[in-house]
Scaffold this active site. Structure first.
Site, PDB file in Angstrom:
ATOM      1  N   SER A 132      -5.684 -18.764  39.782  1.00 55.08           N
ATOM      2  CA  SER A 132      -5.350 -18.608  38.365  1.00 55.08           C
ATOM      3  C   SER A 132      -6.614 -18.570  37.524  1.00 55.08           C
ATOM      4  O   SER A 132      -7.643 -19.133  37.905  1.00 55.08           O
ATOM      5  CB  SER A 132      -4.485 -19.777  37.905  1.00 55.08           C
ATOM      6  OG  SER A 132      -5.262 -20.969  37.852  1.00 55.08           O
ATOM      7  N   ASP A 133      -6.526 -17.890  36.393  1.00 55.31           N
ATOM      8  CA  ASP A 133      -7.569 -18.059  35.393  1.00 55.31           C
ATOM      9  C   ASP A 133      -7.518 -19.523  34.966  1.00 55.31           C
ATOM     10  O   ASP A 133      -6.441 -20.125  34.894  1.00 55.31           O
ATOM     11  CB  ASP A 133      -7.322 -17.131  34.199  1.00 55.31           C
ATOM     12  CG  ASP A 133      -8.556 -16.908  33.364  1.00 55.31           C
ATOM     13  OD1 ASP A 133      -9.538 -17.640  33.570  1.00 55.31           O
ATOM     14  OD2 ASP A 133      -8.547 -16.022  32.505  1.00 55.31           O
ATOM     15  N   CYS A 134      -8.674 -20.117  34.694  1.00 57.91           N
ATOM     16  CA  CYS A 134      -8.747 -21.568  34.513  1.00 57.91           C
ATOM     17  C   CYS A 134      -7.789 -22.071  33.433  1.00 57.91           C
ATOM     18  O   CYS A 134      -7.818 -21.577  32.294  1.00 57.91           O
ATOM     19  CB  CYS A 134     -10.173 -21.996  34.207  1.00 57.91           C
ATOM     20  SG  CYS A 134     -11.278 -21.719  35.604  1.00 57.91           S
TER      21      CYS A 134
END
Length: 517
Positions: free
Chosen positions: A35-37
């Site tokens: 995932s994007d952070c």
């Protein structure tokens, strides 16, 4: 990496059609999806996609997410299993995808330094080949937006060059966001100094340019030099992650600096821009005293060398704009909360595909120091599209809507058209040309884009020679559009292909004899 945003109302990190269907299925990813952070946390905390955090954790893992950049899954995955929202098998699959990549890297094979990738360090990154690659990437990325004939500069006629602007002697600015440690830097000032004698004046203390007290020194430098190069634009104090721009014009007094220096300059004035996004430089575009404009983006560690190489003609620029450059007035018409592509009720739409208003420079714009001529060598004019006749046997007539055929109701394998384009260099300098092929659907299709880029090819052509570019135009992929209901269809009728100034028409007709299962 799946992102924060939602597509058709579903967060990308919780969309099995995207993660499992497209990325692992169509794209054949043999690795892990991260995932994007904090995007999984945002899905619950901000987007309120689920009622409980455990449901968000379960939704992402079941959709195909393998690794969370952030603490969310570490906190809530166990609770999701305990509450029956997720199985251990689901978690094991995500773990297997992640560990498999680590195994390929030899991370379970003993002492890391004894493994093929266990001894990598700066000396493996900063090799001559890698440095050359950084330079070549910077050269290819530079876009010549305007040239009234002053470029390339001459080392014999322009022996002294005034190098002015807040980005004229920068280093870290050139690498932008998310960069590692550079091997070394060549600033624009240093790069230009390798060609000619330079006189340097920053003009502004930084890109914010909140004062004009240094402008006089810049004007004097320009007045006593054979040519002036203004290196302006933005940096990460103006645009970065968590820092959105509120306007498109140059910050502070930068525009005034450009105008005053151009007025004072004894020789040609060239404007070089560093930025990650578009800037409204209409004032410079229409100012005859600004004879050329270059956009360098954030060109990396070798950016200064690449800029100088283009300025002095060692490199013939061949880059094209990857985005539309809008005027400042566009900002007032497009609220940041509206991500819609299509125009509606005063909203002008986004990107070259839908926006029809005025622009500073269009998507795909980019000049060269030479001239290229494009011509069609082979271009079919019609195509028969076979329809699956079994659909009519079951009275499923929805395949035809507004004279457009559903992609899934035809045989896409048979709908390929060969297109051969000759690119000839008719100028005085060898150069690289980026051929852009756009398609435009029939005018009767109201819900379609204005046009769309379907292919691009970069070819190097020496003076007086010709290169042939062969492109397969696939009707299902390149001539189809998505209707207002989200259904991808191939419109029947006259489609137009555009290659620079060339226009070619292809007529598509439905074949009701069709195909049979």
């Amino acid at each position: 990496m799946c992102s924060y945003n939602q597509v058709n109302g579903k967060p990308t990190c919780a969309d099995p059609d995207l993660l499992k269907g497209t990325i692992r299925g169509q794209w054949h990813l043999n690795g892990y999806i991260v995932s994007d952070c904090d995007s999984v946390g945002v899905m619950y905390d901000t987007q309120h996609f689920t009622v409980t955090p455990e449901e968000s954790a379960a939704a992402t893992i079941k959709a195909g997410l393998d690794l969370d950049c952030g603490p969310f899954l570490a906190i809530y995955t166990d609770l999701a299993i305990r509450r029956g929202l997720l199985t251990v098998t689901d978690v094991d699959m995500a773990l297997a995808n992640t560990i498999t990549v680590q195994m390929r890297l030899g991370m379970f094979d003993g002492e890391p330094s004894a493994q093929p990738y266990g001894h990598l360090g700066p000396r493996h990154v900063c090799t001559p080949d890698h440095k050359q690659l950084a330079l070549e990437a910077a050269r290819q990325g530079i876009v010549l937006l305007k040239n009234s004939g002053s470029l390339p500069l001459s080392t014999s006629r322009h022996r002294t060059v005034a190098v002015i602007g807040p980005n004229s002697d920068v280093t870290e600015t050139m690498i932008g966001n998310y960069a590692g440690v550079a091997c070394d830097y060549t600033s624009p000032l240093k790069g230009i100094s390798r060609y000619v004698r330079t006189v340097h004046q920053p003009g502004c203390s930084n890109v914010a340019c909140k004062a004009n007290n240094l402008f006089g020194f810049a004007e004097v430098a320009a007045r006593h030099s054979d040519a002036t190069v203004l290196i302006m634009g933005l940096d990460q104090s103006i645009e970065a992650e968590f820092k959105d721009r509120t306007g498109l014009i140059l910050p502070g007094y930068q525009q005034e600096l450009v105008t005053r220096v151009a007025q004072a300059s004894k020789g040609p004035t060239i404007l070089v821009l560093m930025s990650g996004g578009p800037i409204d430089v209409s004032f410079a575009k229409y100012d005859r005293r600004v004879s050329a404009i270059l956009w360098a983006g954030y060109p990396g560690q070798a950016g200064g060398t690449a800029i100088a190489d283009v300025l002095f003609g060692t490199t013939n620029p061949g880059g094209k704009l990857p985005m539309t450059w809008y005027p400042q007035s566009y900002v007032a018409k497009v609220p940041m909360t509206n991500m819609g592509m299509r125009p509606s009720r005063g909203y002008p739409g986004r990107t070259y595909r839908f926006y029809k208003g005025p622009v500073v420079f269009p998507f795909g714009h980019g000049l060269s120091y030479t001239n290229f001529k494009q011509s069609l060598a082979l271009a079919p004019t019609d195509l028969s599209v076979l329809i699956n006749t079994n659909l009519f046997a079951t009275k499923n007539y929805s395949t035809l809507s507004s004279n457009a055929i559903r992609v899934k109701h035809t045989n896409c394998d048979s709908l390929s058209l060969p297109l051969h384009i000759d690119v000839e260099n008719i100028g005085n300098m060898d150069g690289t040309h980026t051929l852009l092929l756009f398609s435009e659907p029939p005018a009767s299709v109201k819900w379609s884009p204005n046009k769309q880029l379907i292919s691009f090819h970069r070819v190097h052509v020496v003076v007086g020679s010709k290169q042939r570019v062969k492109i397969d135009v696939h009707a299902c992929k390149h001539l189809s559009v998505v209707d207002e209901f989200g259904i991808r269809r191939i419109p029947m009728g006259q489609h137009s292909l555009y290659i620079g100034d060339l226009k070619h028409s292809i007529s598509l007709q439905a074949n009701l004899e069709g195909i049979k299962n």
